[in-house]
Scaffold this motif. Structure first.
Motif, short mmCIF file in Angstrom:
data_model
loop_
_atom_site.label_atom_id
_atom_site.label_comp_id
_atom_site.label_asym_id
_atom_site.label_seq_id
_atom_site.Cartn_x
_atom_site.Cartn_y
_atom_site.Cartn_z
N GLY A 192 33.84 41.39 39.63
CA GLY A 192 34.28 41.16 41.00
C GLY A 192 35.76 41.33 41.25
O GLY A 192 36.21 41.23 42.39
N TRP A 193 36.53 41.62 40.22
CA TRP A 193 37.97 41.75 40.42
C TRP A 193 38.33 43.06 41.09
O TRP A 193 37.83 44.13 40.74
CB TRP A 193 38.70 41.70 39.08
N GLU A 246 38.09 48.40 44.55
CA GLU A 246 37.51 47.12 44.89
C GLU A 246 36.54 46.65 43.81
O GLU A 246 35.97 47.45 43.06
CB GLU A 246 36.81 47.20 46.24
N GLY A 247 36.34 45.35 43.79
CA GLY A 247 35.44 44.76 42.81
C GLY A 247 34.13 44.30 43.40
O GLY A 247 33.47 43.42 42.85
N ASP A 248 33.76 44.88 44.53
CA ASP A 248 32.54 44.45 45.21
C ASP A 248 31.34 45.32 44.87
O ASP A 248 30.30 45.22 45.52
CB ASP A 248 32.77 44.45 46.72
N THR A 295 37.95 53.06 46.65
CA THR A 295 39.34 53.19 46.22
C THR A 295 40.24 53.46 47.42
O THR A 295 39.82 54.08 48.40
CB THR A 295 39.49 54.34 45.20
N THR A 296 41.45 52.99 47.31
CA THR A 296 42.46 53.19 48.34
C THR A 296 43.72 53.68 47.67
O THR A 296 44.10 53.17 46.61
CB THR A 296 42.75 51.87 49.09
N THR A 353 42.26 38.45 41.03
CA THR A 353 41.11 37.60 40.74
C THR A 353 40.77 36.67 41.90
O THR A 353 39.66 36.14 41.95
CB THR A 353 41.38 36.75 39.49
N ASP A 354 41.70 36.46 42.80
CA ASP A 354 41.41 35.69 44.01
C ASP A 354 42.10 36.38 45.17
O ASP A 354 41.66 37.45 45.59
CB ASP A 354 41.84 34.23 43.85
#
Length: 117
Positions: free
Chosen positions: A31-32, A52-54, A59-60, A101-102
């Motif tokens: 998820g990171w 993204e970690g979803d 990617t950006t 991580t958050d």
């Protein structure tokens, strides 16, 4: 405690390519969000790419690298990559990876130097 280690930097000529890697230990969590940053002497640190970690793999890229840099991740290997092509002297910098991580990029590597002449 998470450690990130970059590798793959070097000295190349204009127009050349490099592939940077960043491996997380003990592991990179699914998820990171992972990012690549760079900082040239006398300049502020610049965010150049993130993934993204979803699960989407979205990617950006910063405008300065869009079309030349490609970021990817291999969760099984706890590694992210940055393929950098058509290198220019302005790409000379220390390149860092980071893990969000958050809400913030909390963990950072020590960097790998890219020099373009």
């Amino acid at each position: 405690h998470v450690q990130l280690v970059e590798s793959g930097g070097g000295s190349v000529q204009t127009g050349g390519s490099l592939r940077l890697s960043c491996t997380a230990s003990p592991s990179m969590q699914y998820g990171w969000c992972m990012g690549w940053f760079r900082q040239a002497p006398g300049n502020m640190r610049e965010g150049i790419a993130r993934i993204e970690g979803d699960g989407s793999g979205t990617t950006t890229y910063a405008d300065s690298v869009s079309g030349r840099f490609t970021m990817s991740r291999d969760n099984a290997e706890s590694t992210i990559y940055l393929q950098i092509d058509s290198l220019k002297p302005d790409d000379t910098a220390m390149y860092y990876c980071a893990a969000r991580t958050d809400s913030d990029f909390r963990y950072w590597g020590r960097g790998t130097q890219v020099t373009v002449s």
